[in-house]
Write an enzyme that holds these catalytic residues in place. Structure first.
Site, short mmCIF file in Angstrom:
data_model
loop_
_atom_site.label_atom_id
_atom_site.label_comp_id
_atom_site.label_asym_id
_atom_site.label_seq_id
_atom_site.Cartn_x
_atom_site.Cartn_y
_atom_site.Cartn_z
N ARG A 162 -20.95 -3.10 1.04
CA ARG A 162 -21.71 -1.89 1.36
C ARG A 162 -22.76 -1.73 0.26
O ARG A 162 -22.52 -2.11 -0.88
CB ARG A 162 -20.82 -0.63 1.34
CG ARG A 162 -19.57 -0.68 2.18
CD ARG A 162 -19.76 -0.37 3.62
NE ARG A 162 -20.34 0.91 3.92
CZ ARG A 162 -20.72 1.26 5.17
NH1 ARG A 162 -20.58 0.42 6.18
NH2 ARG A 162 -21.25 2.45 5.41
N ALA A 169 -13.65 8.44 1.96
CA ALA A 169 -14.09 9.75 2.41
C ALA A 169 -13.51 10.87 1.55
O ALA A 169 -14.21 11.83 1.19
CB ALA A 169 -13.69 9.95 3.86
N LYS A 226 -9.99 4.64 13.68
CA LYS A 226 -8.58 5.06 13.85
C LYS A 226 -8.29 5.46 15.29
O LYS A 226 -7.17 5.28 15.79
CB LYS A 226 -8.23 6.21 12.89
CG LYS A 226 -7.72 5.70 11.57
CD LYS A 226 -8.79 5.29 10.63
CE LYS A 226 -8.93 3.96 10.13
NZ LYS A 226 -9.98 3.71 9.18
N VAL A 276 -17.59 -18.15 4.50
CA VAL A 276 -18.42 -18.58 5.62
C VAL A 276 -19.75 -19.01 5.02
O VAL A 276 -20.42 -18.23 4.34
CB VAL A 276 -18.59 -17.45 6.65
CG1 VAL A 276 -19.66 -17.81 7.66
CG2 VAL A 276 -17.27 -17.20 7.37
N HIS A 305 17.31 13.22 6.28
CA HIS A 305 17.80 12.02 6.95
C HIS A 305 17.89 12.26 8.45
O HIS A 305 18.29 13.34 8.85
CB HIS A 305 19.20 11.66 6.42
CG HIS A 305 19.79 10.48 7.11
ND1 HIS A 305 19.38 9.20 6.84
CD2 HIS A 305 20.75 10.38 8.07
CE1 HIS A 305 20.06 8.36 7.59
NE2 HIS A 305 20.90 9.05 8.36
C1 LIG Z 1 -15.43 0.98 9.44
C2 LIG Z 1 -15.15 1.94 8.32
C3 LIG Z 1 -13.91 2.55 8.24
C4 LIG Z 1 -13.64 3.45 7.22
N1 LIG Z 1 -12.41 4.03 7.17
C5 LIG Z 1 -12.12 4.87 6.16
C6 LIG Z 1 -10.85 5.49 6.09
O1 LIG Z 1 -9.97 5.25 6.92
N2 LIG Z 1 -10.60 6.36 5.08
C7 LIG Z 1 -11.55 6.61 4.12
O2 LIG Z 1 -11.28 7.40 3.21
N3 LIG Z 1 -12.78 6.06 4.17
C8 LIG Z 1 -13.08 5.18 5.16
N4 LIG Z 1 -14.32 4.63 5.22
C9 LIG Z 1 -15.31 4.98 4.18
C10 LIG Z 1 -15.95 6.36 4.46
O3 LIG Z 1 -16.52 6.35 5.74
C11 LIG Z 1 -16.99 6.67 3.41
O4 LIG Z 1 -16.41 6.54 2.13
C12 LIG Z 1 -17.53 8.08 3.57
O5 LIG Z 1 -18.11 8.27 4.83
C13 LIG Z 1 -18.58 8.38 2.48
O6 LIG Z 1 -19.04 9.67 2.63
P1 LIG Z 1 -20.47 10.12 2.07
O7 LIG Z 1 -20.59 11.56 2.37
O8 LIG Z 1 -20.64 9.66 0.69
O9 LIG Z 1 -21.55 9.30 2.90
P2 LIG Z 1 -21.75 8.99 4.47
O10 LIG Z 1 -20.53 9.24 5.25
O11 LIG Z 1 -22.37 7.63 4.49
O12 LIG Z 1 -22.82 10.07 4.88
C14 LIG Z 1 -24.13 10.04 4.41
C15 LIG Z 1 -24.99 10.81 5.38
O13 LIG Z 1 -26.30 10.94 4.82
C16 LIG Z 1 -27.25 10.80 5.85
N5 LIG Z 1 -28.51 10.37 5.23
C17 LIG Z 1 -28.71 9.24 4.52
N6 LIG Z 1 -29.98 9.20 4.06
C18 LIG Z 1 -30.58 10.33 4.49
C19 LIG Z 1 -31.88 10.86 4.34
N7 LIG Z 1 -32.82 10.23 3.64
N8 LIG Z 1 -32.16 12.05 4.94
C20 LIG Z 1 -31.21 12.71 5.66
N9 LIG Z 1 -29.95 12.25 5.82
C21 LIG Z 1 -29.65 11.07 5.25
C22 LIG Z 1 -26.64 9.75 6.76
O14 LIG Z 1 -27.17 9.84 8.06
C23 LIG Z 1 -25.15 10.10 6.71
O15 LIG Z 1 -24.80 10.98 7.74
C24 LIG Z 1 -14.63 3.74 6.24
C25 LIG Z 1 -15.90 3.13 6.32
C26 LIG Z 1 -16.16 2.25 7.34
C27 LIG Z 1 -17.52 1.61 7.41
#
Ligand SMILES: Cc1cc2nc3c(=O)[nH]c(=O)nc-3n(C[C@H](O)[C@H](O)[C@H](O)COP(=O)(O)OP(=O)(O)OC[C@H]3O[C@@H](n4cnc5c(N)ncnc54)[C@H](O)[C@@H]3O)c2cc1C
Length: 482
Positions: free
Chosen positions: A284, A332, A50, A252, A456
């Site tokens: 993913r 997120a 963003k 592709v 408005h």
């Molecule tokens: C390009 C892109 C754009 C996106 N844009 C949006 C958006 O605009 N709005 C939105 O809502 N979502 C968006 N998303 C999705 C969003 O990023 C994810 O849904 C969100 O980050 C998931 O959160 P999480 O806490 O489940 O996991 P993650 O954010 O993946 O965090 C997991 C964490 O666990 C850590 N970890 C993993 N394994 C281990 C381990 N064994 N030991 C210690 N640490 C570990 C990783 O390092 C990571 O920091 C986007 C995703 C991408 C790829």
């Protein structure tokens, strides 16, 4: 005696939010994270994309400044500065999360966690990343364990990583995932984006604005196929008007090395494309590699995502899972809500998660946002559907913005006029969707939306105007011929 009441593995928007809530509920909390806090969202997802898309938007606006009576000459951009600004924002936010964890008394342990029992992990040291300075994301296999941690309860919040595309040439230099795209130091001249869902469409929009010749290849019959059909079709048209080539119903099949990469596209519009960069924006997979999940006894679905109930319980006592690793909705805000719920349940508060109202946004130009059922889903669910649309072009505020593209569509029940879904393509869609989400949460009807006085001139008026159109009483567009 376990060291913590709760141990959270992974510090993304799921894990860090769960840790904060649990600490505020009085639990002693440990959090293991192998990289910077904030997860994909803050480091390689929501925020950095963003930030760069905002730069693209500013460039686009300034390029068209004469239309607003503002005279500028020789408008250019500096991609290095765009990336630097993005890095600065990411650092501020990830530092902010680290500060919040500290302020709430959460013990953060740096390293890679591997389960050695249902509620015990070994933490391993990880090396620096070859791709991202300051981040050990692509570290080779972790070294020896540096610490063993045990807790009464654990939350698995390890998120997701890009899936590998199973086609020849997917590993060639110049073929990048969304993560790898952040490593691009120059705007590619010719870019092929594989996948026209949110992630692929955002990158396509970004690089097209910065002047890349972009082709998007999408398997389904339209872009953003999870959105209402009208939205996907409208985005496709808009992209094509901007000069982006959109190949829907296409795949592709292979990528071959060469000066430019040669991309073989199959389907009704089969062709070979030259590309300097191929960006794989599809797929993913759960981030469970080398996590030792087998030591917990947790079961996963066929794709490897961890199955949980509405209290985020995995079925193994004291082990919870949240966020992308549960495969529920890879967003997120869903991860964070799951985190809050799991922390509350663990702290003894009755809580359940309800997935009925999940707004989502795609930050393309034009922007997209939606909540609830698409028209197709509503019909398939047996609703007698009333679908109403209102164009941004008919709003005074849109005109003053100089951004009149797009529309809102409300899907409602024909009989009671209850809002079943709201779909927006156009300016500020990601902010405007909040009204739709609230309407759905409160089980509001078109009449209630139409009766609410909206300020408005605002873009927000589109909620009221679309509802009025749905009631057959449109004010600022001509009524439908009977
Ligand atoms: C390009 C892109 C754009 C996106 N844009 C949006 C958006 O605009 N709005 C939105 O809502 N979502 C968006 N998303 C999705 C969003 O990023 C994810 O849904 C969100 O980050 C998931 O959160 P999480 O806490 O489940 O996991 P993650 O954010 O993946 O965090 C997991 C964490 O666990 C850590 N970890 C993993 N394994 C281990 C381990 N064994 N030991 C210690 N640490 C570990 C990783 O390092 C990571 O920091 C986007 C995703 C991408 C790829």
């Amino acid at each position: 005696m376990p060291e913590f009441d709760l141990l959270v593995v992974g510090g993304g928007p799921g894990g860090y939010v769960a840790a904060l809530r649990a600490a505020q509920r009085g639990l002693s909390v440990g959090l293991v994270e192998k990289e910077r806090p904030g997860g994909v969202c803050l480091n390689w997802g929501c925020i950095p994309t963003k930030a760069m898309l905002r730069s693209a938007e500013v460039f686009q606006t300034v390029s068209a400044a004469a239309e607003f009576g503002v005279l500028t000459e020789n408008v250019r951009f500096d991609f290095g500065a765009v990336r630097q600004r993005k890095d600065g924002i990411v650092k501020e936010l990830t530092d902010g999360v680290a500060g919040l964890l500290r302020a709430n008394g959460v013990t953060v342990v740096e390293g890679h966690a591997r389960f050695v029992g249902p509620t015990a992990v070994e933490v391993h040291e990880v090396g620096p990343s070859p791709i991202f300075p300051g981040g050990p994301r692509y570290a080779a296999a972790p070294a020896a364990a540096i610490r063993r941690l045990e807790a009464r309860d654990v939350i698995v919040a390890t998120g997701s990583v890009p899936a590998r595309l199973p086609i020849p040439g997917a590993d060639l230099p110049g073929v990048v995932t969304s993560d790898g795209a952040f490593g691009l130091t120059e705007v590619p001249r010719r870019l092929v984006v594989i996948g026209g869902s949110a992630v692929g469409a955002e990158w396509a929009s970004l690089f097209a604005t910065f002047g890349s010749e972009v082709t998007v290849v999408e398997l389904q019959d339209r872009l953003v196929p999870l959105e209402d059909k009208d939205i996907g079709v409208a985005l496709g048209r808009s992209f094509e008007q901007r000069g982006i080539t959109v190949l829907t119903g296409s795949t592709v099949e292979s990528i071959a090395a060469g000066g430019p990469l040669r991309v073989a596209v199959g389907g009704p519009r089969a062709r070979e494309l030259d590309a300097d960069v191929v960006l794989v924006g599809v797929g993913r997979r759960p981030n469970t590699a080398d996590l030792g999940l087998e030591a917990t006894g947790i079961t996963t679905d066929a794709r490897g995502f961890i199955e949980v109930d509405d209290q985020l319980r995995t079925g193994v006592e004291h082990v919870y899972a949240i966020g992308d690793v549960t495969g529920r909705a890879l967003l997120a805000h869903v991860a964070s809500h799951q985190g809050l719920t799991a922390a509350d349940v663990i702290a003894g508060h009755p809580a359940h998660i309800d997935y009925t109202v999940i707004p989502a946004a795609t930050f393309t130009h034009p922007e997209i946002a939606s909540v609830g059922l698409t028209e197709e889903q509503a019909r398939a669910a047996g609703h007698d559907v009333l679908a109403a649309k209102f164009p941004f072009a008919a709003l005074g505020r849109s005109r003053t913005f100089g951004d009149t593209e797009g529309f809102m569509k409300i899907v409602a029940g024909q009989r009671h006029r209850e809002v079943l879904g709201v779909h927006i393509i156009g300016p500020a869609a990601s902010d405007l969707i909040t009204e739709g989400a609230l309407a759905m949460s409160l089980e509001a009807t078109l009449d209630e939306l139409a009766d609410t006085i909206h300020a408005h001139p605002t873009l927000g008026e589109i909620g009221m105007e679309t509802a009025l159109a749905g009631l057959g009483l449109p004010v600022h567009i001509a009524p439908r011929k009977r």
